[in-house]
Write a protein that holds these residues in place. Structure first.
Motif, mmCIF file in Angstrom:
data_model
loop_
_atom_site.group_PDB
_atom_site.id
_atom_site.type_symbol
_atom_site.label_atom_id
_atom_site.label_comp_id
_atom_site.label_asym_id
_atom_site.label_seq_id
_atom_site.Cartn_x
_atom_site.Cartn_y
_atom_site.Cartn_z
ATOM 1 N N ALA A 61 0.834 -1.203 0.000
ATOM 2 C CA ALA A 61 0.000 0.000 0.000
ATOM 3 C C ALA A 61 0.868 1.253 0.000
ATOM 4 O O ALA A 61 0.599 2.218 -0.728
ATOM 5 C CB ALA A 61 -0.934 -0.002 1.207
ATOM 6 N N ASN A 62 1.921 1.241 0.799
ATOM 7 C CA ASN A 62 2.830 2.388 0.840
ATOM 8 C C ASN A 62 3.536 2.585 -0.498
ATOM 9 O O ASN A 62 3.721 3.720 -0.943
ATOM 10 C CB ASN A 62 3.852 2.220 1.962
ATOM 11 N N LEU A 63 3.926 1.485 -1.148
ATOM 12 C CA LEU A 63 4.553 1.587 -2.466
ATOM 13 C C LEU A 63 3.601 2.170 -3.503
ATOM 14 O O LEU A 63 3.985 3.033 -4.296
ATOM 15 C CB LEU A 63 5.048 0.217 -2.941
ATOM 16 N N VAL A 64 2.344 1.726 -3.490
ATOM 17 C CA VAL A 64 1.364 2.250 -4.444
ATOM 18 C C VAL A 64 1.153 3.740 -4.213
ATOM 19 O O VAL A 64 1.103 4.528 -5.167
ATOM 20 C CB VAL A 64 0.032 1.474 -4.356
ATOM 21 N N LYS A 65 1.070 4.152 -2.958
ATOM 22 C CA LYS A 65 0.932 5.590 -2.671
ATOM 23 C C LYS A 65 2.158 6.353 -3.166
ATOM 24 O O LYS A 65 2.033 7.438 -3.739
ATOM 25 C CB LYS A 65 0.709 5.824 -1.179
ATOM 26 N N ASP A 66 3.332 5.797 -2.944
ATOM 27 C CA ASP A 66 4.557 6.447 -3.430
ATOM 28 C C ASP A 66 4.568 6.520 -4.952
ATOM 29 O O ASP A 66 4.897 7.555 -5.532
ATOM 30 C CB ASP A 66 5.799 5.714 -2.929
ATOM 31 N N PHE A 67 4.189 5.420 -5.607
ATOM 32 C CA PHE A 67 4.174 5.415 -7.078
ATOM 33 C C PHE A 67 3.175 6.436 -7.613
ATOM 34 O O PHE A 67 3.423 7.076 -8.640
ATOM 35 C CB PHE A 67 3.841 4.027 -7.614
ATOM 36 N N ASP A 68 2.053 6.604 -6.933
ATOM 37 C CA ASP A 68 1.056 7.587 -7.364
ATOM 38 C C ASP A 68 1.643 8.998 -7.309
ATOM 39 O O ASP A 68 1.431 9.811 -8.221
ATOM 40 C CB ASP A 68 -0.189 7.474 -6.481
ATOM 41 N N LYS A 69 2.392 9.293 -6.258
ATOM 42 C CA LYS A 69 3.032 10.615 -6.145
ATOM 43 C C LYS A 69 4.133 10.788 -7.195
ATOM 44 O O LYS A 69 4.292 11.868 -7.766
ATOM 45 C CB LYS A 69 3.600 10.805 -4.740
ATOM 46 N N VAL A 70 4.894 9.712 -7.437
ATOM 47 C CA VAL A 70 5.935 9.758 -8.470
ATOM 48 C C VAL A 70 5.300 10.044 -9.830
ATOM 49 O O VAL A 70 5.790 10.879 -10.592
ATOM 50 C CB VAL A 70 6.762 8.450 -8.513
ATOM 51 N N GLU A 101 11.747 3.352 0.847
ATOM 52 C CA GLU A 101 13.076 3.746 0.360
ATOM 53 C C GLU A 101 13.073 3.981 -1.142
ATOM 54 O O GLU A 101 13.634 4.961 -1.617
ATOM 55 C CB GLU A 101 14.122 2.687 0.751
ATOM 56 N N ILE A 102 12.442 3.078 -1.893
ATOM 57 C CA ILE A 102 12.380 3.280 -3.342
ATOM 58 C C ILE A 102 11.528 4.504 -3.662
ATOM 59 O O ILE A 102 11.818 5.259 -4.583
ATOM 60 C CB ILE A 102 11.871 2.023 -4.091
ATOM 61 N N GLY A 103 10.482 4.715 -2.873
ATOM 62 C CA GLY A 103 9.637 5.885 -3.057
ATOM 63 C C GLY A 103 10.378 7.184 -2.818
ATOM 64 O O GLY A 103 10.058 8.199 -3.409
ATOM 65 N N LYS A 104 11.372 7.146 -1.972
ATOM 66 C CA LYS A 104 12.180 8.338 -1.699
ATOM 67 C C LYS A 104 13.253 8.542 -2.761
ATOM 68 O O LYS A 104 13.635 9.668 -3.053
ATOM 69 C CB LYS A 104 12.830 8.228 -0.320
ATOM 70 N N SER A 105 13.742 7.453 -3.347
ATOM 71 C CA SER A 105 14.840 7.582 -4.315
ATOM 72 C C SER A 105 14.361 8.081 -5.677
ATOM 73 O O SER A 105 15.058 8.868 -6.311
ATOM 74 C CB SER A 105 15.570 6.238 -4.474
ATOM 75 N N TRP A 106 13.209 7.649 -6.119
ATOM 76 C CA TRP A 106 12.738 8.061 -7.450
ATOM 77 C C TRP A 106 12.459 9.557 -7.536
ATOM 78 O O TRP A 106 12.917 10.214 -8.453
ATOM 79 C CB TRP A 106 11.537 7.235 -7.871
#
Length: 122
Positions: A61-70, A101-106
């Motif tokens: 869920a956190n990854l999907v939220k991060d990907f949405d922001k990316v 972490e991946i959400g922060k790097s992209w």
């Protein structure tokens, strides 16, 4: 993770991708998206995934939220490049909100490239 992303995008496809510049309060955005979702899909599994997404209940869920922001800042960057605009509000609205972490790097890479492009423009 893919299931969570699909559930998120189903509601977004109906309500629209509400951005910071729309001025829609976050609570209203969530209510509209959730109401649309409930009207369209009454599957327990989809409701479970929606809840998991909204409550940040898993790494997926956190990854999907991060990907949405990316995705949002990538679209903003593409629009800046194509139309010669500066769309700071999209980058400001996501700053410090990435959870993985991946959400922060992209976004760090995207912002670095954006700064480089803006600096070279002057």
């Amino acid at each position: 993770m893919y299931q969570i992303a699909i559930v998120h995008d189903i509601a977004q496809a109906i309500v629209g991708d509400i951005t910071p510049s729309n001025g829609v309060p976050n609570a209203e955005n969530k209510r509209a998206a959730y109401s649309t979702f409930i009207l369209l899909i009454c599957s327990c599994k989809f409701q479970e995934l929606w809840s998991e997404y909204e409550n940040n209940a898993s790494l997926e869920a956190n990854l999907v939220k991060d990907f949405d922001k990316v995705e949002m800042i990538l679209q903003a960057l593409e629009y800046e490049i194509e139309h010669g605009k500066v769309l700071n509000e999209f980058f400001i609205s996501t700053a410090g909100k990435f959870q993985t972490e991946i959400g922060k790097s992209w976004p760090a890479e995207i912002i670095s490239r954006r700064k480089s492009r803006l600096t070279n423009k002057c």
